[in-house]
Design a protein around this motif. Sequence first.
Motif, PDB file in Angstrom:
ATOM      1  N   SER A 135      -0.206   2.287   1.501  1.00 24.21           N
ATOM      2  CA  SER A 135       0.600   2.481   2.696  1.00 24.21           C
ATOM      3  C   SER A 135      -0.279   2.580   3.932  1.00 24.21           C
ATOM      4  O   SER A 135      -1.385   3.125   3.874  1.00 24.21           O
ATOM      5  N   ASN A 182       1.758  -5.355   1.136  1.00 26.50           N
ATOM      6  CA  ASN A 182       0.324  -5.186   0.865  1.00 26.50           C
ATOM      7  C   ASN A 182      -0.006  -5.534  -0.584  1.00 26.50           C
ATOM      8  O   ASN A 182      -0.554  -4.733  -1.324  1.00 26.50           O
ATOM      9  N   ARG A 183       0.342  -6.768  -0.961  1.00 24.67           N
ATOM     10  CA  ARG A 183       0.050  -7.199  -2.327  1.00 24.67           C
ATOM     11  C   ARG A 183      -0.575  -8.572  -2.387  1.00 24.67           C
ATOM     12  O   ARG A 183      -1.096  -8.976  -3.406  1.00 24.67           O
ATOM     13  N   PRO A 208       4.471  -0.596   0.724  1.00 22.00           N
ATOM     14  CA  PRO A 208       3.555  -1.149  -0.272  1.00 22.00           C
ATOM     15  C   PRO A 208       4.204  -1.309  -1.642  1.00 22.00           C
ATOM     16  O   PRO A 208       5.001  -0.481  -2.062  1.00 22.00           O
ATOM     17  N   SER A 211      -2.840  -1.817  -3.425  1.00 23.87           N
ATOM     18  CA  SER A 211      -1.719  -1.837  -2.503  1.00 23.87           C
ATOM     19  C   SER A 211      -1.509  -0.413  -2.005  1.00 23.87           C
ATOM     20  O   SER A 211      -1.326   0.508  -2.807  1.00 23.87           O
TER      21      SER A 211
END
Length: 163
Positions: A64, A10-11, A38, A62
Amino acid sequence: MNILFICTHNRCRSILCEAISNHFNDPRIQAFSAGSQPAGEVHPLSLKHLAAHGISTANLRSQSWDDFADQTIDIAITVCDSAAGESCPLWLGGSPKVHWGLSDPSKLNGSDAEIDAAFNDCIASIQARIKALLALDLEQLSKTELIASLKQIHTNASEGSLI
């Protein structure tokens, strides 16, 4: 409709999808993004390229997918690149799942121009997919029809017929 875009860290890609989806400002959808592991920060080039396209980066982070355990998610879309051998995280939430594979421009080793081109290509692909999603009659589609339509959007994008 709440859409959760998922990738491992998630970046980059899932962040791009969230920002681009919400940039269209369509009241029918609200996009979020999360990762199974993340990174804790958004890739700086993701922020740079979103801003260069006039897309807001406010509130991007970012996070979870655990942060969405209590939220209603209507569809989860994974964006890992299985063609490049990436394993997709397995979303265990109760919402339907669809896969929209995208190459990760943040992992490219190349010149600045090549990296910029990779980000721009990824952004263009996401924009085309979201435009196709928004062209659907979302209120009239059953869950099964929605899933089939989203899979077709991915197929069309993979074949280059969306861009």
